[in-house]
Each structure stands twice: as structure tokens, then as C-alpha cells.
Scaffold this motif. Structure first.
Motif, PDB file in Angstrom:
ATOM      1  N   GLY A  57       0.842  -1.337   0.060  1.00 29.23           N
ATOM      2  CA  GLY A  57      -0.111  -0.039   0.115  1.00 29.23           C
ATOM      3  C   GLY A  57       0.872   1.199   0.195  1.00 29.23           C
ATOM      4  O   GLY A  57       1.643   1.502  -0.739  1.00 29.23           O
ATOM      5  N   ASP A  58       0.698   2.114   0.968  1.00 24.32           N
ATOM      6  CA  ASP A  58       1.656   3.427   1.260  1.00 24.32           C
ATOM      7  C   ASP A  58       2.769   3.097   1.176  1.00 24.32           C
ATOM      8  O   ASP A  58       3.341   1.919   1.986  1.00 24.32           O
ATOM      9  N   GLN A  59       3.828   3.750   0.735  1.00 24.17           N
ATOM     10  CA  GLN A  59       5.199   3.638   0.790  1.00 24.17           C
ATOM     11  C   GLN A  59       5.630   3.785   2.692  1.00 24.17           C
ATOM     12  O   GLN A  59       5.002   4.576   3.394  1.00 24.17           O
ATOM     13  N   ALA A 112      -2.201  -6.227  -5.359  1.00 28.02           N
ATOM     14  CA  ALA A 112      -1.119  -5.993  -4.993  1.00 28.02           C
ATOM     15  C   ALA A 112      -0.257  -7.137  -4.207  1.00 28.02           C
ATOM     16  O   ALA A 112       0.863  -7.442  -4.576  1.00 28.02           O
ATOM     17  N   PRO A 113      -1.146  -7.885  -3.395  1.00 28.30           N
ATOM     18  CA  PRO A 113      -0.481  -9.031  -2.862  1.00 28.30           C
ATOM     19  C   PRO A 113      -0.079 -10.152  -3.683  1.00 28.30           C
ATOM     20  O   PRO A 113       1.051 -10.701  -3.706  1.00 28.30           O
ATOM     21  N   ALA A 114      -0.878 -10.355  -4.493  1.00 28.57           N
ATOM     22  CA  ALA A 114      -0.747 -11.491  -5.741  1.00 28.57           C
ATOM     23  C   ALA A 114       0.577 -11.129  -6.733  1.00 28.57           C
ATOM     24  O   ALA A 114       1.044 -11.969  -7.047  1.00 28.57           O
ATOM     25  N   ASP A 115       0.666  -9.605  -6.796  1.00 28.01           N
ATOM     26  CA  ASP A 115       1.907  -9.568  -7.530  1.00 28.01           C
ATOM     27  C   ASP A 115       3.151  -9.103  -6.717  1.00 28.01           C
ATOM     28  O   ASP A 115       4.215  -9.687  -7.241  1.00 28.01           O
ATOM     29  N   ALA A 116       3.018  -8.733  -5.506  1.00 28.72           N
ATOM     30  CA  ALA A 116       4.213  -8.616  -4.784  1.00 28.72           C
ATOM     31  C   ALA A 116       4.796  -9.926  -4.150  1.00 28.72           C
ATOM     32  O   ALA A 116       6.054 -10.247  -4.093  1.00 28.72           O
ATOM     33  N   LEU A 117       3.831 -10.887  -3.816  1.00 32.58           N
ATOM     34  CA  LEU A 117       4.388 -12.085  -2.976  1.00 32.58           C
ATOM     35  C   LEU A 117       5.406 -12.963  -3.674  1.00 32.58           C
ATOM     36  O   LEU A 117       6.158 -13.420  -3.295  1.00 32.58           O
ATOM     37  N   PRO A 118       4.953 -13.250  -4.889  1.00 32.78           N
ATOM     38  CA  PRO A 118       5.920 -14.182  -5.665  1.00 32.78           C
ATOM     39  C   PRO A 118       7.222 -13.331  -5.927  1.00 32.78           C
ATOM     40  O   PRO A 118       8.406 -14.191  -5.669  1.00 32.78           O
ATOM     41  N   LEU A 119       7.136 -12.179  -6.189  1.00 27.12           N
ATOM     42  CA  LEU A 119       8.425 -11.462  -6.376  1.00 27.12           C
ATOM     43  C   LEU A 119       9.312 -11.410  -5.071  1.00 27.12           C
ATOM     44  O   LEU A 119      10.565 -11.426  -5.018  1.00 27.12           O
ATOM     45  N   ALA A 120       8.747 -11.213  -4.046  1.00 23.64           N
ATOM     46  CA  ALA A 120       9.230 -11.156  -2.737  1.00 23.64           C
ATOM     47  C   ALA A 120       9.695 -12.409  -2.266  1.00 23.64           C
ATOM     48  O   ALA A 120      10.959 -12.657  -1.720  1.00 23.64           O
ATOM     49  N   ASP A 126      24.110  -1.531   2.853  1.00 22.19           N
ATOM     50  CA  ASP A 126      24.508  -1.395   4.334  1.00 22.19           C
ATOM     51  C   ASP A 126      23.571  -1.344   5.242  1.00 22.19           C
ATOM     52  O   ASP A 126      23.823  -1.434   6.224  1.00 22.19           O
ATOM     53  N   ASP A 127      22.332  -1.089   4.753  1.00 21.73           N
ATOM     54  CA  ASP A 127      21.212  -0.806   5.940  1.00 21.73           C
ATOM     55  C   ASP A 127      19.737  -1.562   5.270  1.00 21.73           C
ATOM     56  O   ASP A 127      19.682  -1.989   4.217  1.00 21.73           O
ATOM     57  N   VAL A 128      18.909  -1.649   6.197  1.00 21.03           N
ATOM     58  CA  VAL A 128      17.393  -2.108   5.678  1.00 21.03           C
ATOM     59  C   VAL A 128      17.153  -1.161   4.662  1.00 21.03           C
ATOM     60  O   VAL A 128      17.340   0.190   4.748  1.00 21.03           O
ATOM     61  N   PHE A 129      16.477  -1.932   3.608  1.00 16.33           N
ATOM     62  CA  PHE A 129      15.814  -1.209   2.531  1.00 16.33           C
ATOM     63  C   PHE A 129      14.447  -1.169   2.589  1.00 16.33           C
ATOM     64  O   PHE A 129      13.990  -2.373   2.554  1.00 16.33           O
ATOM     65  N   TYR A 130      13.727   0.025   2.394  1.00 17.89           N
ATOM     66  CA  TYR A 130      12.405  -0.187   2.091  1.00 17.89           C
ATOM     67  C   TYR A 130      12.044   0.154   0.689  1.00 17.89           C
ATOM     68  O   TYR A 130      12.393   0.993   0.187  1.00 17.89           O
ATOM     69  N   ALA A 131      10.998  -0.874   0.015  1.00 16.05           N
ATOM     70  CA  ALA A 131      10.630  -0.451  -1.391  1.00 16.05           C
ATOM     71  C   ALA A 131       9.260  -0.936  -1.473  1.00 16.05           C
ATOM     72  O   ALA A 131       8.503  -1.462  -0.410  1.00 16.05           O
ATOM     73  N   HIS A 132       8.542  -0.137  -2.393  1.00 16.47           N
ATOM     74  CA  HIS A 132       7.042  -0.553  -2.573  1.00 16.47           C
ATOM     75  C   HIS A 132       7.223  -1.613  -3.692  1.00 16.47           C
ATOM     76  O   HIS A 132       7.852  -1.752  -4.377  1.00 16.47           O
TER      77      HIS A 132
END
Length: 153
Positions: free
Chosen positions: A65-67, A120-128, A90-96
């Protein structure tokens, strides 16, 4: 300097380490949370990972959802600077989720299913899942997540 006596074996060489197979499936952990609470649950998961000794550069956090506020702040300095931090590792990275295809694999990927389009979950979870080397932590609605990743996750 020690000299080996003829006929006696010398010191044994350490056993060669066997590399892990390239197609190792990461462990999947589900943290039940509402869309409104998914980002907080993801933050708690990251804190626990870091407190347990995980290196910050090992962790990628993805939002559907939101960044994440960190990502929104860093993107205000431009895409190049934002992705340079990712590449430094070097650090935790946050991405949409919309940009996760650009992210490199990390040992741990945390996904906050914090809204976004129904797909969004169907698109994001396989990539994650593909980006997670050892552990995928998904924070969100268990029914929604199980329908994407498979029952019993």
C-alpha cells in the motif's frame, strides 16, 4: 617449523564446504495483521531480526500500500540516491511492491500487506519470495496471503 616424517600422513586439509543448492526455498513466516497494522507488524519483525543479530543489510522490506515513511523520505532526494542506498546494501532497505522487481535478493524479505490494489499481494508476494534467500516474513491478512502463497503458510 615442523617437518613431516616420511610415510606418515601430513595434516588433513579442512573439508571443502559444500555450497547450498541454488534453488533453496526460503522459510515463510506469517504474522497476522490487518492492512492498517501490517506496517507496524513489519517494523516489529525488523526490530526483532536486528535485535537477534541479523545485519541491517540483510533485510529488504516491501510494502503493498502506502510507501514506508523511510522510503518516502529518501525518495524526496531523488531516485538515484534512493537506489544507491539499496545498491550499497549497508542498511535495511524499504521498497514499494511496484519497484520490487528492481531490488536485489537479500537473505530476509519482510512484506507488509498494508493495502494497495486488490492485486497487490498477488503481484508482490511471488516477487518477494524470489528475492528472499533464507526467510520471507509476510505481515497481513492470513486468508489473503494463503490464497497467494498456498494454504498452510
Amino acid at each position: 617449523m615442523a617437518v613431516a616424517k616420511p610415510g606418515l600422513p601430513g595434516p588433513t586439509a579442512p573439508a571443502a564446504s559444500v555450497p547450498a543448492p541454488a534453488s533453496v526455498t526460503p522459510q515463510v513466516q506469517l504474522i497476522p495483521a490487518s492492512a492498517a497494522g501490517a506496517l507496524d507488524a513489519a517494523e516489529e519483525a525488523v526490530d526483532l531480526l536486528l535485535d537477534s543479530g541479523r545485519a541491517p543489510g540483510d533485510v529488504l522490506v516491501i510494502t503493498t500500500g502506502d510507501q514506508h515513511p523511510w522510503a518516502a523520505h529518501e525518495l524526496s532526494f531523488g531516485e538515484a540516491a534512493y537506489w544507491a542506498q539499496h545498491d550499497a546494501g549497508d542498511d535495511v532497505f524499504y521498497a514499494h511492491a511496484d519497484t520490487v522487481a528492481r531490488a536485489k535478493s537479500r537473505p530476509v524479505v519482510v512484506v507488509a500487506v498494508n493495502g494497495g490494489a486488490d492485486s497487490a499481494p498477488a503481484d508482490a508476494l511471488p516477487l518477494a519470495h524470489a528475492r528472499a534467500g533464507a526467510l520471507l516474513i509476510v505481515c497481513g491478512d492470513p486468508q489473503q496471503i494463503n490464497s497467494v502463497l498456498g494454504a498452510g503458510v
